[in-house]
Design a protein around this motif. Structure first.
Motif, short mmCIF file in Angstrom:
data_model
loop_
_atom_site.label_atom_id
_atom_site.label_comp_id
_atom_site.label_asym_id
_atom_site.label_seq_id
_atom_site.Cartn_x
_atom_site.Cartn_y
_atom_site.Cartn_z
N ASP A 129 42.67 44.85 53.82
CA ASP A 129 43.00 44.32 52.68
C ASP A 129 42.95 42.79 52.74
O ASP A 129 42.60 42.05 51.84
CB ASP A 129 44.44 44.67 52.09
N LEU A 133 43.39 34.95 45.07
CA LEU A 133 42.91 35.85 46.17
C LEU A 133 43.37 35.36 47.54
O LEU A 133 43.88 36.37 48.42
CB LEU A 133 41.42 35.77 46.02
N ARG A 139 40.20 40.62 50.70
CA ARG A 139 40.53 39.67 49.57
C ARG A 139 40.08 37.94 50.03
O ARG A 139 39.63 37.34 49.32
CB ARG A 139 42.20 39.50 49.39
N SER A 159 49.08 40.42 52.51
CA SER A 159 48.42 41.68 52.43
C SER A 159 48.91 42.32 53.79
O SER A 159 48.70 41.66 54.74
CB SER A 159 47.09 41.84 52.59
N SER A 197 37.46 48.04 44.96
CA SER A 197 37.03 46.91 45.60
C SER A 197 35.60 47.08 46.14
O SER A 197 34.71 46.24 46.42
CB SER A 197 38.02 46.36 46.80
N ARG A 240 41.01 38.92 39.35
CA ARG A 240 39.77 39.17 38.59
C ARG A 240 39.47 38.92 37.35
O ARG A 240 38.73 38.38 36.68
CB ARG A 240 39.74 40.90 38.73
N ALA A 263 47.01 36.60 47.74
CA ALA A 263 47.09 37.75 47.92
C ALA A 263 46.79 38.31 49.33
O ALA A 263 47.49 39.25 50.24
CB ALA A 263 46.07 38.76 46.89
N GLU A 286 45.68 40.01 43.11
CA GLU A 286 44.26 40.38 43.03
C GLU A 286 43.78 40.80 41.73
O GLU A 286 42.73 40.46 41.48
CB GLU A 286 43.99 41.52 43.90
N GLN A 287 44.77 41.73 41.37
CA GLN A 287 44.16 41.88 39.41
C GLN A 287 44.32 40.82 38.85
O GLN A 287 43.08 40.61 37.91
CB GLN A 287 45.16 42.93 39.04
N GLU A 313 36.20 38.05 49.24
CA GLU A 313 35.87 38.00 47.78
C GLU A 313 36.17 36.42 47.52
O GLU A 313 35.64 36.03 46.48
CB GLU A 313 36.79 38.81 47.12
#
Length: 917
Positions: free
Chosen positions: A397, A385, A401, A392, A471, A370, A388, A366-367, A404
């Motif tokens: 979560d 994402l 994700r 999860s 988030s 971004r 991720a 996720e990081q 997003e």
């Protein structure tokens, strides 16, 4: 060129000529073709020949698996680093950061391009240089930009740039290209007979049918056949070419020692081609272990530069296809350890190394997502994402994700993924905001719902959300971003109240670019002045910016305060790509900004082409809201050039669309085009009414930014129709709101309107002079000429006829250059009125003959009469051949001719050679 390649004699001769020419005067050449056509073999032949002739050769290639910024430059630039003393400090720093030799801010591609070009040119001082680039289509965008930059500038330097790309190819900086076609039947037969003379006729015929002239298939398919199949001529019934080639490469790999296959799997999964990474992952030097694969011709190893390359991209897929999940997981784990200093690559390998939920790995992905999104790699962010989400453990979560990812996807595809109802995105959750923002974005872009309804639903979702930090903050920013967009489209002051509340809720966490856009596009008249220094600083830093959101919103904030020219280079980079490239919010908006900027700068053909391309792209992707803005630009150009039918049709469509969807901004844009058209044809009452419908005279309606674009129409219309109080009130309002301090254009327009509204001739002349003396005001030539025309009219009425003619003549010249026909006609009428006896001065144009042509048309006509083709004329005058054709279509009736052959006689005033004298 040494040993011949069967069926490629033409290409070998082409390369021979290119090498000879580039060794003396430089140049670039692009080979294109489908996979397996022999591009790589031709490049190898050329490189070998160049080395034999004493050239210094540098090789690089793209990667289909992974794209790392500037990665393809290393094999070219690294060997030239010892010559870096020829570089400036800025160029050296940019190059070192790009190559990973130093830390620093992401370098500008233009700076890296200049550094690489300088190194190549310096190297060519001691002898010819050849840069060979394979798989250009897979180069990372930054490396590709650098190489295209070099390709345009190597002429005269003894530097040759030879590249190969799969079709369709993206081009090489305008360099000549040559497409490799499939071998004809006779050439394919000859190749197969030469390399496999013992094939039975039946087998040979079948292989020819399957290969369809693909040289790689012809060479590789027989290798896959067993001795039994060859002996019995027992071939499978169906041989799909791509599948069979995949099998061919896999069959060759299985003959290698297992240790070599293990190392090849690491190389295939890593995709960087860096031997040092492979050695770290294998915990042992790998060159000896890879030797069997190198001898088999599966890979190439460059010891000097520590690089490994697969000889064909299908080989990489074949290696991975031979592996099992159980063998890939430990390989990914080893690569993750080896890439500890590269978080994005490490996270990708970590995600592939586990088959069960792992929040630690999911958080790292996720990081990384971004970071990718902020660098403009939207596709990579979506993939990260999604991975991720798969890893999860918690449904919330996972849903957050996926939501997003859906939000980022809405920018790329303008659609929500099918069946997008991720778990854990119920009301009040962090994922709910991203999902609501994605839903709003697609609805606004596609124009599928009323703006007021979308606004109400999004505000409700935001009010329901109570989360903070992390988030939740990202989701709130996404929702606020979409809320600002739809509030601007709605152009209703009451909708700005909840929008402002959301922005205030973010407080210092509100991104600067979004804050500036909301203020300067929302209500620039009241909010712009104190923010202009901050905006100018933000624009100045755009060249080093990588965050696509900033690159999108700062130009948006610059629109109404006339700062788009300062953003021009950045906008061009955002809008780059072939016309058929996939539409995205960033690219479409950049094209719209370019079109608007080109209109202001007077490059109207560029404005028209850009708007038309944008409209076509929106049509392909159903971006209906952006299509309305493109239509507005087309309508504005039509209004300025006198195309009444287009203006009327476009304005009607804009009003209908805007009314149905509660988009008052779109209706205001339509009225702007109509007001401009009315002013051009002298219908000042209509011009006044259309402008006043946007904002009434004497004030600027809140949150109606288009009012800044119709000041001339409103004041001139008011004066011409006897509404003097309204004219003075509006001119006073412009000064009261301090518009001259906004920009040179608004200073020009403000003082020009004040002059038109003034009842005192001396004051009016003083104000006109002040308007026309504003520094840089002539960067907006159309507005500048309109103020000149008004000045000429006022001087004539004040009985200053010589001065009046000078102003009107200058205005006429500008209008003719712009092809602003209604305005040129107005200026010509003003000249006639100011001439002694009311006649047109002798400097004026004839109604027919060469004198009827504008200077631009005359230049085109003279070039055409001199034998230049439309393409040659376009290259000389920086126009498209189609535009030249359009100009000639207008020129012929003015000269009384119907063909190109009659141009020369028409321009010299002689009758056509065949006419009676």
């Amino acid at each position: 060129m040494g040993e011949s390649l069967r069926g490629r004699q033409r290409e070998l001769a082409l390369l021979e000529a290119f090498l000879g020419r580039s060794a003396v005067e430089g140049g670039a050449l692009l080979l294109t073709g489908e996979p397996g056509m022999g591009k790589t073999a031709l490049l190898q032949k050329a490189a070998d020949r160049a080395e034999q002739d004493g050239s210094r050769v540098f090789r690089t290639a793209g990667s289909a698996v992974e794209s790392i910024s500037f990665s393809a430059l290393a094999p070219i630039a690294m060997p030239l680093i010892p010559d870096d003393d020829v570089l400036s400090a800025a160029h050296r720093e940019a190059l070192f950061v790009a190559l990973g030799l130093a830390d620093g801010r992401p370098p500008r591609p233009a700076t890296v391009s200049q550094a690489v070009l300088t190194l190549l040119r310096t190297a060519s001082h001691s002898g010819p240089v050849l840069v060979v680039v394979d798989d250009l289509q897979w180069l990372d965008p930054f490396s590709a930009e650098v190489l295209r930059f070099a390709a345009r500038r190597v002429s005269g330097s003894r530097v040759g740039l030879l590249a190969a790309s799969r079709t369709p190819a993206g081009g090489l900086g305008g360099a000549p290209s040559h497409n490799l076609a499939a071998l004809d039947r006779e050439g394919a037969k000859a190749l197969l007979a030469e390399r496999f003379p013992a094939l039975a006729p039946r087998v040979r015929q079948r292989l020819l049918d399957e290969a369809r002239g693909n040289p790689l298939a012809l060479l590789e398919l027989p290798i896959a056949l067993s001795s039994r199949q060859l002996a019995l001529q027992d071939l499978p019934a169906v041989l799909p070419l791509s599948d069979r080639l995949q099998g061919i490469f896999a069959a060759r790999i299985t003959l290698l020692p297992q240790a070599t296959q293990d190392l090849l799997l690491l190389a295939a999964l890593d995709s960087t081609g860096d031997l040092r990474v492979l050695s770290a992952a294998a915990a042992d030097p790998v060159v000896d272990g890879l030797a069997p694969a190198e001898r088999a011709g599966i890979i190439r190893i460059d010891d000097e530069n520590h690089r490994l390359a697969f000889r064909h991209p299908l080989t990489r897929s074949a290696v991975a296809g031979l592996s099992t999940a159980a063998s890939r997981r430990p390989a990914h784990q080893s690569l993750a350890r080896a890439l500890s200093g590269h978080p994005e690559q490490r996270a990708r390998h970590l995600s592939a190394s586990t088959d069960r939920p792992d929040e630690g790995v999911a958080a790292q992905l996720e990081q990384c997502a971004r970071h990718m999104a902020h660098r403009g790699n939207a596709a990579g962010a979506i993939t990260a994402l999604t991975q991720a989400a798969d890893l999860s453990p918690a449904p919330d979560d996972c849903g957050r994700r996926l939501a997003e990812a859906a939000y980022i996807s809405s920018d790329l595809t303008w659609q929500l993924p099918q069946g997008m109802t991720p778990p854990g995105t119920g009301p009040g959750t962090a994922g709910a905001l991203h999902l609501a923002a994605a839903t709003a974005a697609t609805a606004v872009i596609n124009g599928t719902r009323d703006m007021n309804t979308i606004h109400r639903h999004l505000v409700t979702e935001i009010d329901t959300h109570t989360g903070t930090g992390g988030s939740s903050e990202e989701g709130l920013i996404a929702a606020a971003t979409q809320l600002v967009t739809m509030t601007m489209f709605a152009e209703r002051p009451e909708l700005w109240t909840p929008c402002r509340a959301v922005l205030d809720r973010l407080g210092p966490r509100l991104p600067q670019a979004l804050r500036l856009q909301a203020a300067l596009q929302g209500d620039p008249v009241r909010e712009a002045l104190p923010l202009l220094p901050e905006l100018d600083a933000a624009i100045a830093s755009l060249h080093a910016e990588t965050d696509p959101d900033v690159l999108l919103r700062i130009p948006a904030a610059a629109t109404y305060v006339d700062r788009l020219p300062a953003c021009r280079d950045v906008i061009r980079r955002q809008a780059s790509g072939p016309p058929e490239a996939t539409a995205s919010t960033r690219r479409i908006l950049a094209q719209l900004y370019l079109s608007l900027d080109a209109f202001g700068a007077g490059t109207w053909e560029e404005a028209r082409l850009t708007a038309q391309q944008c409209l076509a792209a929106c049509g392909r992707a159903e971006g209906r809201s952006f299509a309305q803005v493109a239509k507005y630009h087309i309508a504005l150009l039509a209004a300025a050039t006198g195309d009444a039918a287009t203006t009327t049709a476009m304005a009607r469509e804009l009003k209908s669309w805007g009314t149905a969807r509660g988009a008052r901004l779109v209706r205001s844009l339509a009225r702007h085009a109509e007001a401009l058209a009315a002013a051009g044809r002298g219908d000042f009452d209509a011009a006044y009414r259309d402008a006043a419908a946007i904002s009434p005279p004497g004030t600027f309606a809140p949150h109606a930014p288009t009012a800044l674009w119709v000041c001339l129409e409103l004041v001139e219309g008011a004066v011409a129709t006897g509404r003097h109080e309204a004219a003075r009130a509006h001119a006073d309002a412009m000064l009261r709101y301090r518009l001259p301090e906004f920009s040179p254009r608004l200073a020009l327009v403000s003082y020009g309107c004040a002059a038109m509204a003034s009842g005192d001739d001396e004051e009016a002349i003083r104000l006109f002079e002040r308007a026309l003396s504003v520094p840089q005001a002539d960067c907006w030539p159309f507005d500048h000429a309109r103020v000149r025309l008004a000045y000429g009219r006022r001087l004539r009425r004040a009985s200053c006829r010589p001065e009046s003619r000078a102003q009107s003549q200058a205005a006429l010249a500008t209008f003719e250059t712009l092809d602003a026909r209604p305005w040129a006609a107005r200026a010509a009428r003003e000249l006639r009125a100011a001439a002694p006896g009311g006649r047109m001065p002798t400097a004026g144009r004839d109604l027919t003959g060469p004198g009827a042509l504008t200077r631009h048309e005359l230049e085109i006509a003279q070039l055409a009469a001199g034998g230049h083709t439309n393409k040659q004329i376009g290259e000389r005058l920086h126009l498209s051949p189609r535009t030249v054709s359009t100009h000639l279509y207008r020129i012929f009736p003015k000269l009384g001719i119907t063909s190109r052959a009659a141009l020369r006689d028409a321009l010299t005033g002689e009758p056509p050679s065949g006419d009676a004298r």
